[in-house]
Design an enzyme around this catalytic site. Structure first.
Site, PDB file in Angstrom:
ATOM      1  N   THR A 195      -6.450  -2.999  -1.902  1.00 46.84           N
ATOM      2  CA  THR A 195      -6.964  -1.920  -2.720  1.00 46.84           C
ATOM      3  C   THR A 195      -7.689  -2.463  -3.936  1.00 46.84           C
ATOM      4  O   THR A 195      -7.348  -3.533  -4.424  1.00 46.84           O
ATOM      5  CB  THR A 195      -5.732  -1.113  -3.215  1.00 46.84           C
ATOM      6  N   ARG A 223      -1.532   9.966   6.235  1.00 47.20           N
ATOM      7  CA  ARG A 223      -0.725   9.029   5.437  1.00 47.20           C
ATOM      8  C   ARG A 223      -1.399   8.791   4.069  1.00 47.20           C
ATOM      9  O   ARG A 223      -2.589   8.575   3.976  1.00 47.20           O
ATOM     10  CB  ARG A 223      -0.588   7.709   6.184  1.00 47.20           C
ATOM     11  N   GLY A 247      -1.631  -3.826  -1.877  1.00 50.40           N
ATOM     12  CA  GLY A 247      -0.705  -4.220  -0.821  1.00 50.40           C
ATOM     13  C   GLY A 247      -0.107  -3.007  -0.134  1.00 50.40           C
ATOM     14  O   GLY A 247      -0.707  -1.927  -0.133  1.00 50.40           O
TER      15      GLY A 247
HETATM   16  N1  GLY Z   1      -2.055   0.040  -1.585  1.00 50.18           N
HETATM   17  C1  GLY Z   1      -2.811   1.014  -0.918  1.00 50.18           C
HETATM   18  C2  GLY Z   1      -2.156   1.702   0.191  1.00 50.18           C
HETATM   19  O1  GLY Z   1      -1.067   1.324   0.614  1.00 50.18           O
HETATM   20  O2  GLY Z   1      -2.742   2.625   0.713  1.00 50.18           O
END
Ligand code: GLY
Length: 336
Positions: A195, A223, A247
């Site tokens: 990200t 999700r 992550g």
């Molecule tokens: N860190 C971003 C996600 O898990 O979508």
């Protein structure tokens, strides 16, 4: 956990040339961002910070920059969910604890600006799915084609062969090592994602942060990870500091990760130590599982001192100030 699995000083490579962040007196203005792709992001943010602009505008400009780029993990060029649909998550937070977020946003190029619009034009904090898209269109964000980028199409086709989910750690680094979207990238038929999170401290001493992502590749449709959740993927407290994460979002949400990092800083810990303590919290819950997970936290305090920590080797972050413009390797906890 077996102490042999821990490395106390694991900063490697080019970062070893840099002074540890905890010895720095702090810098202002400054912008820090996750991954080496954060260099371009920081450059865009810096144009605003260097002109004595507001940190909120700087982090939005940085996020816009990467949303305009074809990237595995951010924006409409990113990898889709398991149904072949790209859904975007983003959030933004300023020095007054104003915040806005969108999740599961489809066919809108700049989720970060929609998140800012939610913050500034509504009494709410988060809009999701069709409602977020409707709000975006009503506020002048054009709905664009849902066609996947060529890179995402190739990755998706590769994934469909097995349709399995198993995270690949540090996707940004693998992308760099193998070339963007390299065919061998999905040898195990799956992918994790990473990200873009960025944090800025402006000349006036105010902190802001922004996060933008296409989320975990080939996720279940619907999700939502940590990136759009205030206190998980991003938290800013202008009295103390700010933190962001990258992550596996589920692990970050489980511990309210960035809120925890900021609270550790409030207790007097350096940004690096605060990030480390939050990583320890994740690892302690399931040391065995943590061996196959990556989470990285990145934080800055009110003085402009920054630091990071990750579960495993591979997390890197970018820093731009009047004194430096570079990528650092994060220290990490678990040696697999
Ligand atoms: N860190 C971003 C996600 O898990 O979508």
């Amino acid at each position: 956990m077996n102490r042999k699995n821990f490395l106390k000083l694991s900063s490697l490579g080019f970062s070893s040339l840099a002074l540890p962040s905890f010895t720095k007196a702090g810098q202002k203005p400054i912008v820090i961002a996750t991954w080496d792709s954060g260099m371009a992001v920081n450059a865009a943010a810096w144009e605003i910070l260097a002109a004595n602009g507001r940190s909120l505008d700087a982090v939005e400009a940085g996020a816009l920059k990467i949303e305009d780029t074809i990237d595995c993990c951010v924006g409409l060029g990113g990898y889709p969910d398991r149904d072949g649909i790209v859904t975007l998550d983003a959030c933004i937070m300023d020095e007054h604890a104003n915040c806005g977020a969108v999740a599961g946003l489809e066919q809108i190029k700049h989720p970060i600006s929609v998140a800012r619009k939610v913050m500034e034009k509504t009494p709410h904090i988060m809009l999701v799915g069709n409602g977020a898209q409707q709000f975006a269109v009503e506020n002048g964000f054009p709905k664009v084609s849902s066609t996947l980028s060529p890179e995402a199409t190739a990755a998706y086709k590769e994934w469909l062969v097995k349709s399995e989910y198993k995270p690949i750690l540090n996707i940004e680094n693998k992308k760099q090592n193998n070339g963007p979207f390299a065919p061998n990238f999905f040898d195990d038929g799956s992918a994790n994602h990473d990200t873009m999170g960025l944090l800025a401290l402006d000349m006036a001493g105010n902190l802001s942060g922004a996060v933008t992502t296409s989320g975990m590749a080939f996720k279940i449709h619907g999700r939502v990870g940590d990136s759009s959740i205030i206190g998980a993927g991003l938290f800013v407290d202008n009295e103390v500091g700010a933190a962001t994460s990258s992550g596996v979002g589920e692990e970050v949400i489980r511990i309210c990760g960035t809120h925890l990092v900021v609270e550790f800083m409030r207790q007097g810990l350096s940004p690096e130590l605060a990030c480390k303590k939050a990583i320890e919290r994740i690892v302690k819950k399931d040391p065995e599982k943590a061996k196959s997970l990556q989470v990285g936290f990145l934080a800055i305090n009110k003085k402009g001192v920054y630091g990071a920590y990750s579960i495993q080797k591979g997390f890197v972050f970018s820093v731009k100030s009047g004194h430096e413009n570079r990528v650092h390797a994060s220290k990490y906890l678990v040696s697999v």
